[in-house]
Design a protein around this motif. Sequence first.
Motif, PDB file in Angstrom:
ATOM      1  N   LEU B  12      15.080  84.237   9.470  1.00  0.00           N
ATOM      2  CA  LEU B  12      14.984  85.267  10.516  1.00  0.00           C
ATOM      3  C   LEU B  12      15.579  84.775  11.821  1.00  0.00           C
ATOM      4  N   ARG B  13      16.033  85.728  12.630  1.00  0.00           N
ATOM      5  CA  ARG B  13      16.512  85.388  13.963  1.00  0.00           C
ATOM      6  C   ARG B  13      15.313  85.446  14.904  1.00  0.00           C
ATOM      7  N   HIS B  14      14.809  84.288  15.235  1.00  0.00           N
ATOM      8  CA  HIS B  14      13.542  84.282  15.974  1.00  0.00           C
ATOM      9  C   HIS B  14      13.692  84.674  17.436  1.00  0.00           C
ATOM     10  N   ASN B  15      14.934  84.783  17.917  1.00  0.00           N
ATOM     11  CA  ASN B  15      15.077  85.266  19.296  1.00  0.00           C
ATOM     12  C   ASN B  15      14.934  86.775  19.389  1.00  0.00           C
ATOM     13  N   LYS B  16      14.956  87.476  18.237  1.00  0.00           N
ATOM     14  CA  LYS B  16      14.662  88.907  18.236  1.00  0.00           C
ATOM     15  C   LYS B  16      13.156  89.068  18.297  1.00  0.00           C
ATOM     16  N   LYS B  17      12.734  90.201  18.778  1.00  0.00           N
ATOM     17  CA  LYS B  17      11.296  90.401  18.953  1.00  0.00           C
ATOM     18  C   LYS B  17      10.594  90.500  17.603  1.00  0.00           C
ATOM     19  N   PHE B  18       9.609  89.669  17.390  1.00  0.00           N
ATOM     20  CA  PHE B  18       8.794  89.754  16.184  1.00  0.00           C
ATOM     21  C   PHE B  18       7.340  89.920  16.574  1.00  0.00           C
ATOM     22  N   PRO B  19       6.525  90.597  15.797  1.00  0.00           N
ATOM     23  CA  PRO B  19       6.819  91.218  14.509  1.00  0.00           C
ATOM     24  C   PRO B  19       7.813  92.365  14.632  1.00  0.00           C
ATOM     25  N   HIS B  20       8.436  92.701  13.490  1.00  0.00           N
ATOM     26  CA  HIS B  20       9.506  93.695  13.509  1.00  0.00           C
ATOM     27  C   HIS B  20       9.006  95.097  13.849  1.00  0.00           C
ATOM     28  N   VAL B  21       9.952  96.043  14.031  1.00  0.00           N
ATOM     29  CA  VAL B  21       9.578  97.382  14.509  1.00  0.00           C
ATOM     30  C   VAL B  21       8.909  98.251  13.456  1.00  0.00           C
ATOM     31  N   TYR B  22       8.951  97.846  12.188  1.00  0.00           N
ATOM     32  CA  TYR B  22       8.424  98.721  11.153  1.00  0.00           C
ATOM     33  C   TYR B  22       6.935  98.973  11.348  1.00  0.00           C
ATOM     34  N   CYS B  23       6.503 100.177  10.991  1.00  0.00           N
ATOM     35  CA  CYS B  23       5.090 100.537  11.134  1.00  0.00           C
ATOM     36  C   CYS B  23       4.246  99.669  10.185  1.00  0.00           C
ATOM     37  N   ALA B  24       2.964  99.660  10.435  1.00  0.00           N
ATOM     38  CA  ALA B  24       2.055  98.889   9.584  1.00  0.00           C
ATOM     39  C   ALA B  24       2.159  99.385   8.146  1.00  0.00           C
ATOM     40  N   GLY B  25       2.424  98.466   7.232  1.00  0.00           N
ATOM     41  CA  GLY B  25       2.466  98.806   5.813  1.00  0.00           C
ATOM     42  C   GLY B  25       3.767  99.404   5.335  1.00  0.00           C
ATOM     43  N   CYS B  26       4.801  99.378   6.150  1.00  0.00           N
ATOM     44  CA  CYS B  26       6.093  99.959   5.744  1.00  0.00           C
ATOM     45  C   CYS B  26       6.711  99.158   4.605  1.00  0.00           C
ATOM     46  N   ARG B  60      17.604  98.503  11.052  1.00  0.00           N
ATOM     47  CA  ARG B  60      17.054  97.398  11.842  1.00  0.00           C
ATOM     48  C   ARG B  60      17.062  96.085  11.073  1.00  0.00           C
ATOM     49  N   MET B  61      17.143  96.191   9.766  1.00  0.00           N
ATOM     50  CA  MET B  61      17.078  94.999   8.925  1.00  0.00           C
ATOM     51  C   MET B  61      18.207  94.014   9.247  1.00  0.00           C
ATOM     52  N   ALA B  62      19.386  94.563   9.527  1.00  0.00           N
ATOM     53  CA  ALA B  62      20.535  93.697   9.811  1.00  0.00           C
ATOM     54  C   ALA B  62      20.330  92.912  11.104  1.00  0.00           C
ATOM     55  N   VAL B  63      19.491  93.417  11.989  1.00  0.00           N
ATOM     56  CA  VAL B  63      19.274  92.749  13.264  1.00  0.00           C
ATOM     57  C   VAL B  63      18.414  91.500  13.074  1.00  0.00           C
ATOM     58  N   TYR B  64      17.532  91.548  12.105  1.00  0.00           N
ATOM     59  CA  TYR B  64      16.530  90.488  11.996  1.00  0.00           C
ATOM     60  C   TYR B  64      16.973  89.275  11.190  1.00  0.00           C
ATOM     61  N   VAL B  65      17.931  89.461  10.277  1.00  0.00           N
ATOM     62  CA  VAL B  65      18.283  88.331   9.417  1.00  0.00           C
ATOM     63  C   VAL B  65      19.466  87.555   9.976  1.00  0.00           C
ATOM     64  N   ASP B  66      19.473  86.278   9.686  1.00  0.00           N
ATOM     65  CA  ASP B  66      20.471  85.382  10.264  1.00  0.00           C
ATOM     66  C   ASP B  66      21.684  85.231   9.334  1.00  0.00           C
ATOM     67  N   PHE B  67      22.249  86.346   8.869  1.00  0.00           N
ATOM     68  CA  PHE B  67      23.508  86.315   8.131  1.00  0.00           C
ATOM     69  C   PHE B  67      24.599  86.843   9.067  1.00  0.00           C
ATOM     70  N   ASN B  68      25.826  87.029   8.541  1.00  0.00           N
ATOM     71  CA  ASN B  68      26.812  87.787   9.304  1.00  0.00           C
ATOM     72  C   ASN B  68      26.394  89.246   9.186  1.00  0.00           C
ATOM     73  N   THR B  69      26.147  89.901  10.296  1.00  0.00           N
ATOM     74  CA  THR B  69      25.609  91.254  10.179  1.00  0.00           C
ATOM     75  C   THR B  69      26.423  92.253  10.981  1.00  0.00           C
ATOM     76  N   VAL B  70      26.482  93.464  10.460  1.00  0.00           N
ATOM     77  CA  VAL B  70      27.103  94.585  11.161  1.00  0.00           C
ATOM     78  C   VAL B  70      26.088  95.720  11.177  1.00  0.00           C
ATOM     79  N   HIS B  71      25.818  96.243  12.355  1.00  0.00           N
ATOM     80  CA  HIS B  71      24.972  97.428  12.464  1.00  0.00           C
ATOM     81  C   HIS B  71      25.930  98.599  12.645  1.00  0.00           C
ATOM     82  N   ALA B  72      26.204  99.316  11.565  1.00  0.00           N
ATOM     83  CA  ALA B  72      27.293 100.294  11.568  1.00  0.00           C
ATOM     84  C   ALA B  72      26.835 101.638  12.116  1.00  0.00           C
ATOM     85  N   VAL B  73      27.768 102.576  12.176  1.00  0.00           N
ATOM     86  CA  VAL B  73      27.415 103.929  12.621  1.00  0.00           C
ATOM     87  C   VAL B  73      26.717 104.688  11.501  1.00  0.00           C
ATOM     88  N   HIS B  74      26.132 105.811  11.847  1.00  0.00           N
ATOM     89  CA  HIS B  74      25.276 106.532  10.909  1.00  0.00           C
ATOM     90  C   HIS B  74      26.065 107.034   9.696  1.00  0.00           C
TER      91      HIS B  74
END
Lengths: 84, 279
Positions: B12-26, B60-74
Amino acid sequence: MSKKKGQSKVTVYPDWCKGCGLCAAFCPAKVLEIGADGKARAVREEDCVDCGFCELHCPDFAILVTPKDKSRRKDNHVVPAARE
Amino acid sequence: MAERTQLIHHYLRHNKKFPHVYCAGCGHGIALGSLIRSVHALGWSKDEVVMVAGIGCSGRMAVYVDFNTVHAVHGRALTIATGIKLSNPNLKVIVVMGDGDALSIGGNHFIHAARRNIGLSVLVLNNNIYGMTGGQCSSTTPLGATTTTTPFGQMEKSFDLVELAAAAGANYVARASAFHAQGMDKLMQATFTHRGFSLLEVVSPCHTQYGRKNKFKTVVDMYRWLKESATPLEQYRKLSAEKAKGRIPLGVFVDRDEPSLEERYADLRADQTAQAGRR
């Protein structure tokens, strides 16, 4: 996977837990409970059968199940340098 | 069995805010854990994995993992991933989309990527709703379900993602559920290593937007429903039509071994280079 009870230590990171209750609802040995603060905690750790359900299904990565015996611990978190 | 959580924290990229944004139990959180465990089990380095995600909760998943990531358009995660894969076929490209992203807004890209059979590993996290934008009905919302845009019940039939991908020509099509994390790990590893367009649909409960409006009191009830209704595909095929109603078959639906687009392209290029050399 050890079949004997009470060989594992269950740690919950309260800062990461959102209190969804999945671990408490599906734990086969009823080890975990949701406390008054809305966070999970291990209340009957001695009953833990090390099935790993809570660790695999915690959506917030807040539960850690480790063997109490230090020699049986794996070194998962340190990835070999060659793979970095 | 144990000590998987430390492993996940490593990726995980620990400089991103954790715990993640997903609701409880997502269920998305469980899928993210499974993805990390699968990548680790396959022994891939962080640098050779490219993760492309669309918009929505799954994005949001691409933001949290420490791979090469692209957050693309919808809806356009697959198009960007196609470009990445064709420009460097050695990369392991993982595309993460939601049901709204893959089937509603990016529906055309989805069927054409499957038709081209390009070597992408596609995870569609299907929660039957547009979760992040306020609970509108999506193209996988079941008939009769209540959402913010269908207060009297959904009137349209829903897509069966697995059949759609199989008909469009995908090489590997499977379905896993967030409740069955160990099964999901196995299917995900197969999806990542399979040749050509490989799709894994993850049934992921959304309690905040879907469950609360559809008679699930708590998020645990949604997982109980998933536990009861999920059936292995072999058993599901033996059930009568009446008994199979409302059940969710899990397993591998399609397993073909056809050459992928980037392999064909490499062959063509080798041929043309050889011909040009002879002239």
